[in-house]
Design a protein around this motif. Structure first.
Motif, PDB file in Angstrom:
ATOM      1  N   ASP A 196      -5.745   4.736   1.231  1.00 40.88           N
ATOM      2  CA  ASP A 196      -6.032   3.386   0.730  1.00 40.88           C
ATOM      3  C   ASP A 196      -5.451   2.285   1.617  1.00 40.88           C
ATOM      4  O   ASP A 196      -5.223   1.171   1.154  1.00 40.88           O
ATOM      5  CB  ASP A 196      -5.522   3.205  -0.708  1.00 40.88           C
ATOM      6  CG  ASP A 196      -6.163   4.197  -1.658  1.00 40.88           C
ATOM      7  OD1 ASP A 196      -7.379   4.428  -1.528  1.00 40.88           O
ATOM      8  OD2 ASP A 196      -5.442   4.750  -2.506  1.00 40.88           O
ATOM      9  N   CYS A 197      -5.171   2.606   2.866  1.00 38.84           N
ATOM     10  CA  CYS A 197      -4.654   1.603   3.807  1.00 38.84           C
ATOM     11  C   CYS A 197      -5.367   1.792   5.133  1.00 38.84           C
ATOM     12  O   CYS A 197      -4.995   2.649   5.923  1.00 38.84           O
ATOM     13  CB  CYS A 197      -3.143   1.758   3.977  1.00 38.84           C
ATOM     14  SG  CYS A 197      -2.443   0.651   5.224  1.00 38.84           S
ATOM     15  N   VAL A 244      -9.353   2.169  11.289  1.00 38.97           N
ATOM     16  CA  VAL A 244      -8.331   3.213  11.411  1.00 38.97           C
ATOM     17  C   VAL A 244      -7.644   3.377  10.067  1.00 38.97           C
ATOM     18  O   VAL A 244      -7.224   2.397   9.455  1.00 38.97           O
ATOM     19  CB  VAL A 244      -7.298   2.840  12.493  1.00 38.97           C
ATOM     20  CG1 VAL A 244      -6.178   3.868  12.544  1.00 38.97           C
ATOM     21  CG2 VAL A 244      -7.979   2.721  13.850  1.00 38.97           C
ATOM     22  N   GLU A 245      -7.534   4.620   9.625  1.00 41.65           N
ATOM     23  CA  GLU A 245      -6.820   4.887   8.379  1.00 41.65           C
ATOM     24  C   GLU A 245      -5.356   5.130   8.698  1.00 41.65           C
ATOM     25  O   GLU A 245      -4.994   6.103   9.351  1.00 41.65           O
ATOM     26  CB  GLU A 245      -7.401   6.106   7.664  1.00 41.65           C
ATOM     27  CG  GLU A 245      -6.691   6.393   6.349  1.00 41.65           C
ATOM     28  CD  GLU A 245      -7.259   7.599   5.627  1.00 41.65           C
ATOM     29  OE1 GLU A 245      -6.460   8.475   5.253  1.00 41.65           O
ATOM     30  OE2 GLU A 245      -8.490   7.670   5.470  1.00 41.65           O
ATOM     31  N   SER A 254       2.413  -4.083   5.569  1.00 41.84           N
ATOM     32  CA  SER A 254       3.325  -4.483   4.497  1.00 41.84           C
ATOM     33  C   SER A 254       2.545  -4.906   3.258  1.00 41.84           C
ATOM     34  O   SER A 254       2.972  -4.678   2.125  1.00 41.84           O
ATOM     35  CB  SER A 254       4.237  -5.621   4.962  1.00 41.84           C
ATOM     36  OG  SER A 254       5.047  -5.186   6.026  1.00 41.84           O
ATOM     37  N   LYS A 255       1.380  -5.505   3.483  1.00 39.57           N
ATOM     38  CA  LYS A 255       0.546  -5.972   2.374  1.00 39.57           C
ATOM     39  C   LYS A 255      -0.204  -4.822   1.700  1.00 39.57           C
ATOM     40  O   LYS A 255      -0.334  -4.787   0.478  1.00 39.57           O
ATOM     41  CB  LYS A 255      -0.454  -7.007   2.904  1.00 39.57           C
ATOM     42  CG  LYS A 255      -1.327  -7.650   1.863  1.00 39.57           C
ATOM     43  CD  LYS A 255      -2.154  -8.777   2.464  1.00 39.57           C
ATOM     44  CE  LYS A 255      -3.167  -8.215   3.449  1.00 39.57           C
ATOM     45  NZ  LYS A 255      -4.061  -9.242   4.012  1.00 39.57           N
ATOM     46  N   LEU A 256      -0.673  -3.856   2.504  1.00 37.25           N
ATOM     47  CA  LEU A 256      -1.531  -2.801   1.974  1.00 37.25           C
ATOM     48  C   LEU A 256      -0.780  -1.593   1.432  1.00 37.25           C
ATOM     49  O   LEU A 256      -1.256  -0.927   0.519  1.00 37.25           O
ATOM     50  CB  LEU A 256      -2.505  -2.329   3.068  1.00 37.25           C
ATOM     51  CG  LEU A 256      -3.559  -3.335   3.530  1.00 37.25           C
ATOM     52  CD1 LEU A 256      -4.365  -2.752   4.689  1.00 37.25           C
ATOM     53  CD2 LEU A 256      -4.485  -3.726   2.391  1.00 37.25           C
ATOM     54  N   LEU A 257       0.366  -1.296   2.015  1.00 39.55           N
ATOM     55  CA  LEU A 257       1.073  -0.087   1.598  1.00 39.55           C
ATOM     56  C   LEU A 257       1.719  -0.265   0.230  1.00 39.55           C
ATOM     57  O   LEU A 257       2.137  -1.356  -0.153  1.00 39.55           O
ATOM     58  CB  LEU A 257       2.142   0.288   2.636  1.00 39.55           C
ATOM     59  CG  LEU A 257       1.597   0.849   3.949  1.00 39.55           C
ATOM     60  CD1 LEU A 257       2.730   1.020   4.944  1.00 39.55           C
ATOM     61  CD2 LEU A 257       0.879   2.167   3.722  1.00 39.55           C
TER      62      LEU A 257
END
Length: 198
Positions: A180-181, A175-176, A59-62
């Motif tokens: 960018d996440c 793990v990708e 939730s923070k990275l996407l």
């Protein structure tokens, strides 16, 4: 198979794949009266921790164009094929409307933690067969990436992307999840100060 499935209450069904019902782990304890249905429906504390940690990080990275769902969001894959996910991540533009039915649009990403069905009451010879079948069925439906985290036995992560070779790695590996996440589950648990509690 040790039990006639016609005698098992519908509340103990977890999923339906290819027209076959898959029953929750612990169903036999409910049938014998050793446990109630409510006692087997919930996640273990370890499963809940991993789902919560991964959900919070995603939730923070996407980017804002994604929306992340937990609480066993259901996918309607086809007639007589309905599955549950621990985490399902959609591009917001993919969702036409929220209804009281399962999602019928494939999410971009699915994350699963452990196997929640009773393998003994299926045609699968082991949990890996179920993981591979459910994963391939979701990829065929249009899911972009399916990620499984296992806690029983070796702590592994399966990454299955549509049109690519599947990869099995460890909790320590990065793990990708999306462009960018990416993160290491082990490092995430260390950063949150819970690794020593496992």
């Amino acid at each position: 198979m040790t039990t006639v499935t016609a005698d098992i209450p519908a509340a103990l069904r977890y999923e339906e794949l290819d027209g076959k019902f898959l029953y929750r782990k612990g169903y036999h304890d409910v049938l014998t009266g050793a446990k109630t249905i409510k006692e087997i429906i919930g996640s273990s504390s370890l499963q809940a921790l991993l789902v919560s940690m991964i959900y919070g990080e995603l939730s923070k990275l996407l980017q804002e164009k994604y929306i992340t769902f937990i609480s066993e969001p259901g996918l309607h894959l086809a007639h007589n094929s309905n599955v549950a996910n621990d985490i399902a991540i959609f591009q917001l533009s993919q969702i036409e409307r929220f209804t009281k039915k399962y999602f019928s649009t494939p999410p971009e990403y699915v994350v699963e933690v452990d196997v929640k069905i009773d393998i003994d009451l299926t045609d699968y010879s082991n949990p890996e067969d179920y993981i591979f079948h459910k994963t391939q069925t979701m990829l065929d439906f249009g899911v972009g990436t399916v990620i499984w985290v296992t806690t029983e036995g070796p702590r592994k992560i399966l990454i299955a992307k549509a049109g690519q070779d599947w990869r099995v790695t460890t909790w320590e590996s990065v793990v990708e999840f999306a462009p960018d996440c990416h993160f290491s589950l082990q490092e995430l648990l260390q950063r949150r100060g819970v690794i020593d509690l496992l």
